[in-house]
Design a protein around this motif. Structure first.
Motif, PDB file in Angstrom:
ATOM      1  N   GLU A   1     -16.674 -47.389 -37.477  1.00 10.99           N
ATOM      2  CA  GLU A   1     -15.848 -46.901 -38.577  1.00 10.99           C
ATOM      3  C   GLU A   1     -14.374 -46.942 -38.172  1.00 10.99           C
ATOM      4  OE1 GLU A   1     -16.541 -46.214 -41.584  1.00 10.99           O
ATOM      5  OE2 GLU A   1     -18.734 -45.982 -41.567  1.00 10.99           O
TER       6      GLU A   1
ATOM      7  N   LEU B   1     -10.872 -45.285 -39.715  1.00 10.22           N
ATOM      8  CA  LEU B   1     -10.336 -44.352 -40.716  1.00 10.22           C
ATOM      9  C   LEU B   1      -8.816 -44.473 -40.821  1.00 10.22           C
ATOM     10  CD1 LEU B   1     -12.464 -41.160 -39.940  1.00 10.22           C
ATOM     11  CD2 LEU B   1     -12.993 -43.064 -41.474  1.00 10.22           C
TER      12      LEU B   1
ATOM     13  N   ARG C   1     -10.474 -34.276 -43.757  1.00 10.54           N
ATOM     14  CA  ARG C   1     -10.975 -34.886 -44.987  1.00 10.54           C
ATOM     15  C   ARG C   1     -11.421 -36.319 -44.745  1.00 10.54           C
ATOM     16  NH1 ARG C   1      -6.678 -32.038 -47.740  1.00 10.54           N
ATOM     17  NH2 ARG C   1      -5.380 -33.900 -47.604  1.00 10.54           N
ATOM     18  N   GLU C   2     -10.665 -37.052 -43.971  1.00 12.95           N
ATOM     19  CA  GLU C   2     -11.063 -38.427 -43.636  1.00 12.95           C
ATOM     20  C   GLU C   2     -12.390 -38.431 -42.876  1.00 12.95           C
ATOM     21  OE1 GLU C   2      -9.745 -41.456 -44.233  1.00 12.95           O
ATOM     22  OE2 GLU C   2      -8.070 -40.705 -45.423  1.00 12.95           O
TER      23      GLU C   2
ATOM     24  N   LEU D   1     -14.817 -36.346 -42.949  1.00 14.64           N
ATOM     25  CA  LEU D   1     -15.996 -35.948 -43.727  1.00 14.64           C
ATOM     26  C   LEU D   1     -16.777 -37.159 -44.219  1.00 14.64           C
ATOM     27  CD1 LEU D   1     -14.643 -32.928 -45.820  1.00 14.64           C
ATOM     28  CD2 LEU D   1     -16.213 -32.875 -43.859  1.00 14.64           C
ATOM     29  N   ASN D   2     -16.093 -38.305 -44.364  1.00 18.34           N
ATOM     30  CA  ASN D   2     -16.763 -39.524 -44.824  1.00 18.34           C
ATOM     31  C   ASN D   2     -17.799 -40.044 -43.827  1.00 18.34           C
ATOM     32  OD1 ASN D   2     -15.238 -39.802 -47.266  1.00 18.34           O
ATOM     33  ND2 ASN D   2     -13.500 -40.474 -46.040  1.00 18.34           N
ATOM     34  N   ILE D   3     -17.644 -39.700 -42.557  1.00 18.90           N
ATOM     35  CA  ILE D   3     -18.556 -40.228 -41.535  1.00 18.90           C
ATOM     36  C   ILE D   3     -19.373 -39.135 -40.860  1.00 18.90           C
ATOM     37  CG2 ILE D   3     -16.921 -42.109 -41.101  1.00 18.90           C
ATOM     38  CD1 ILE D   3     -16.331 -40.790 -38.357  1.00 18.90           C
ATOM     39  N   ARG D   4     -19.041 -37.874 -41.098  1.00 20.25           N
ATOM     40  CA  ARG D   4     -19.631 -36.775 -40.321  1.00 20.25           C
ATOM     41  C   ARG D   4     -21.156 -36.777 -40.339  1.00 20.25           C
ATOM     42  NH1 ARG D   4     -18.810 -30.782 -42.494  1.00 20.25           N
ATOM     43  NH2 ARG D   4     -20.137 -31.729 -44.109  1.00 20.25           N
TER      44      ARG D   4
ATOM     45  N   ASN E   1     -23.515 -38.944 -41.098  1.00 19.25           N
ATOM     46  CA  ASN E   1     -24.182 -40.077 -40.463  1.00 19.25           C
ATOM     47  C   ASN E   1     -24.021 -40.047 -38.946  1.00 19.25           C
ATOM     48  OD1 ASN E   1     -25.614 -42.544 -40.415  1.00 19.25           O
ATOM     49  ND2 ASN E   1     -23.706 -43.691 -40.309  1.00 19.25           N
TER      50      ASN E   1
END
Length: 512
Positions: free
Chosen positions: A169, A171, A202-203, A205-208, A210
Motif C-alpha cells: 500500500e 498512502l 484517517r489515511e 483506516l483504509n488499510i487497518r 486488512n
C-alpha cells in the motif's frame, strides 16, 4: 603503490559496477555497488535533501526553483557515474513526479542531462522495491514482517515474508507534504500536531483491518524520517532497542514543548531534517496507534537498494516482469499456445526490420514480446472491443516490475493491435516517442494477422522490408494462392495503415 595486478583488477571491477538512483519527494539518493562472484558489495551511497514536493505550486506544477535544485543535485551524481555503463544505471522517480502536471517536461530535462531513461513508478511498485531493499539487509528468516517507509509525498506499508511482498500500500501522506499542510510556518503546537496525527490516522483506516488481519512478527522502518526519530530517541536515552510507542509519546511532548522546528536541534535533530521532523513524527505516531505497533526497528535498506537488487535480478534472469506477464496470462486464462505463436511471429518480423527502423534496443524487443503474449487479455471481459478492454486492464492494474510509462506503452500496443488505427491514439507521445511506438504497433498487427487462423502450424517464410513509412512483405506465390483469407486481411490492413500514412505492399517472391 598500486601494483599492475591491483590495477588490472580495479579496471576489471569497473566493468561490474552498477548504480541505482531514487528521485524521492524529499531526498535524492544514489547507491553504487559492485557485483563480485554473485555478491553485491556497496561501494558508495550519496544523498541530498532536494525537497521536490515543496516545489509543487497551486497548479501541481514543479516550480523552476525546485527543478533547479534537482538538476544541480543530479549534476553532482552524474560526475560520480562516469565510467559506469549507462545500461548498468537505473533511475526511478516517486510521488512528486507521479502527481506533477509538468512531470513529462521535467523528465525530458533529467534524461537529457544524465542520458539515462527515467522511470516514474507507481505507489505499489515503490512499496515492492522498498520491501526488496529492506529484505536484503535483514536476516533471511521465515517470519512475517511489516515494513514502513515515510517519504516526502507518500508513505508505503508492506507486509512480506523473506523476499516476497504479500501486501502493498502507498498512502498519500509524507513528511514534506504534511509539513506544508500542518507546520508550514515552523510553529509546533499541540493542536496542529494532533491535526496531523488525525489526518494520517484517517489515511491509515483504509488499510487497518486488512493489515491487522494478516499480522506480522516484526515491524521495520526504512526511511530518513524513521531513522531520525530512532536516533533522537537513543540520544535522549528514551529508548535504545528500536522505537516504542511510549517513546514516541515522550518525544511528541518534547517536540511540542520546543514550539518551533528551528529549536529541534536541541533534541539532536540534524539541521537538514528540522523542517520535516514534526510531520514525520506525526505520521509515525498515527501508524503506531492505528496499526497497534509496539516496537519498530530501523533498517538501512530502502528504495535505492531495492532498485539495485531488482536490476541485478533482471541481469541474472530473475526478472520479476517475466513473472508478472506469466501471472497475468494465467489469471486471465489466455490461450498461451496461440500467444506464444504470435510472439514468435512478431519476433520474426522484428528481427528483419529492427536495424532499419531504429528498434535495436532490448527495451523494444521486450515490449513487443510482452504485448504479443498479452494481446488477447481483454477477452476475459468481452470479445467485443476486447483490444480496448485489454488496454484498460494493462494500464490500470498493478504490474510488479513495471514503471507507469512501460505499462502505458504496453497498453497502447494492445489497444492498437487490431481494427482502426488513428494518429490520435499516439497523441500523448512526443514525436520522438511516437515513431517507435507506431512501428512496434505495426509489427504486432502483422503478426496477429498472419496468425489469424490459430492453427499453430509452422508459418511459411515471409520477408519484410521497410523504408521509413514504406513496408513491403513478400511471400512465396504458392503460399499466397493457398491463403486467400490472409491476402484479404493484408489488403484490409493496408487500408488501416494508410490512415497513419504508412504504405503496406504485398508482393510474391519469384522462385529462384
Amino acid at each position: 603503490m598500486t601494483t599492475n595486478t591491483e590495477l588490472n583488477q580495479e579496471v576489471s571491477d569497473q566493468n561490474h559496477l552498477f548504480a541505482a538512483i531514487d528521485l524521492g519527494s524529499n531526498s535524492f539518493h544514489m547507491i553504487i555497488a559492485r557485483l563480485v562472484h554473485g555478491e553485491v558489495r556497496v561501494l558508495e551511497k550519496m544523498g541530498e535533501k532536494v525537497q521536490l514536493a515543496s516545489g509543487l505550486d497551486e497548479h501541481q506544477n514543479i516550480a523552476q526553483e525546485a527543478q533547479d535544485r534537482a538538476l544541480e543535485c543530479l549534476s553532482r551524481f552524474a560526475q560520480r557515474l562516469k565510467g559506469i555503463e549507462k545500461s548498468a544505471v537505473r533511475l526511478v522517480a516517486t510521488n512528486t513526479l507521479r502527481v506533477a502536471k509538468n512531470a513529462a517536461q521535467f523528465k525530458r530535462k533529467i534524461e537529457s542531462m544524465l542520458e539515462i531513461p527515467m522511470e516514474v513508478i507507481a505507489g505499489q511498485e515503490e512499496a515492492r522495491l522498498i520491501y526488496l531493499g529492506v529484505a536484503h539487509t535483514l536476516a533471511d528468516d521465515s517470519g512475517r514482517r511489516l515494513v514502513m517507509d515515510i517519504g516526502g509525498g507518500s508513505t508505503e506499508f508492506i507486509i512480506g515474508e523473506r523476499f516476497e511482498a504479500k501486501e502493498l500500500e502507498s498512502l498519500h501522506m509524507g513528511c514534506v507534504s504534511y509539513r506544508e499542510q500542518f507546520f508550514a510556518d515552523g510553529e509546533i503546537t499541540e493542536v496542529q500536531f494532533n491535526k496531523a496525527v488525525t489526518a494520517a490516522s484517517r489515511e491509515l483506516l483504509n488499510i487497518r483491518d486488512n493489515y491487522l488481519r494478516m499480522g506480522w512478527q516484526e515491524a521495520v522502518g526504512a526511511s530518513g524520517s524513521i531513522k531520525a526519530v530512532a536516533n533522537v530517541l537513543s540520544e535522549l536515552d528514551i529508548c535504545h532497542d528500536g522505537i516504542t510507542r511510549s517513546g514516541l509519546m515522550e518525544l511528541k511532548k518534547r517536540v511540542i514543548s520546543l514550539g518551533n522546528s528551528a529549536n529541534l536541534d536541541q533534541l539532536g535533530v540534524r539541521k537538514e531534517r528540522l523542517g520535516v521532523f514534526p510531520s514525520g513524527l506525526a505520521i509515525l505516531c498515527a501508524s503506531f496507534e492505528v496499526l497497534a505497533i509496539d516496537v519498530m526497528h530501523y533498517s538501512d535498506g530502502a528504495l535505492r537498494e531495492g532498485v539495485l537488487y531488482d536490476m541485478l535480478g533482471r541481469i541474472q534472469h530473475e526478472d520479476v516482469r517475466e513473472r508478472t506477464i506469466q501471472a497475468l496470462a494465467e489469471r486471465y486464462h489466455l490461450d498461451q499456445n496461440h500467444a506464444s505463436t504470435v510472439e514468435r511471429t512478431t519476433m520474426m518480423a522484428y528481427q528483419q526490420v529492427k536495424r532499419d527502423w531504429g528498434l535495436s534496443a532490448p527495451y523494444y524487443s521486450d515490449l513487443l514480446r510482452w504485448a504479443a503474449r498479452l494481446h488477447e487479455i481483454g477477452l476475459t471481459i468481452s470479445h467485443s472491443q476486447y483490444h480496448k478492454h485489454g488496454a484498460y486492464l494493462l494500464e490500470h492494474s498493478y504490474l510488479p516490475g513495471f514503471s507507469k510509462q512501460v505499462q502505458k506503452n504496453l497498453a497502447v500496443l494492445v489497444r492498437c493491435h487490431r481494427r482502426k488505427l488513428l494518429p490520435l491514439l499516439f497523441q500523448d507521445y512526443s514525436p520522438e516517442e511516437a515513431e517507435p511506438m507506431m512501428r512496434l504497433t505495426l509489427l504486432l498487427r502483422l503478426a496477429v494477422l498472419l496468425r489469424h487462423e490459430r492453427t499453430g502450424d509452422v508459418l511459411a517464410e515471409f520477408w519484410l522490408n521497410v523504408n521509413r513509412k514504406q513496408i513491403t512483405i513478400e511471400f512465396a506465390e504458392e503460399w499466397l494462392q493457398a491463403h486467400p483469407l490472409t491476402l484479404a486481411d493484408l489488403e484490409m490492413e493496408a487500408d488501416y495503415l494508410s490512415k497513419m500514412e504508412f504504405k503496406l505492399e504485398v508482393v510474391t517472391r519469384l522462385a529462384e
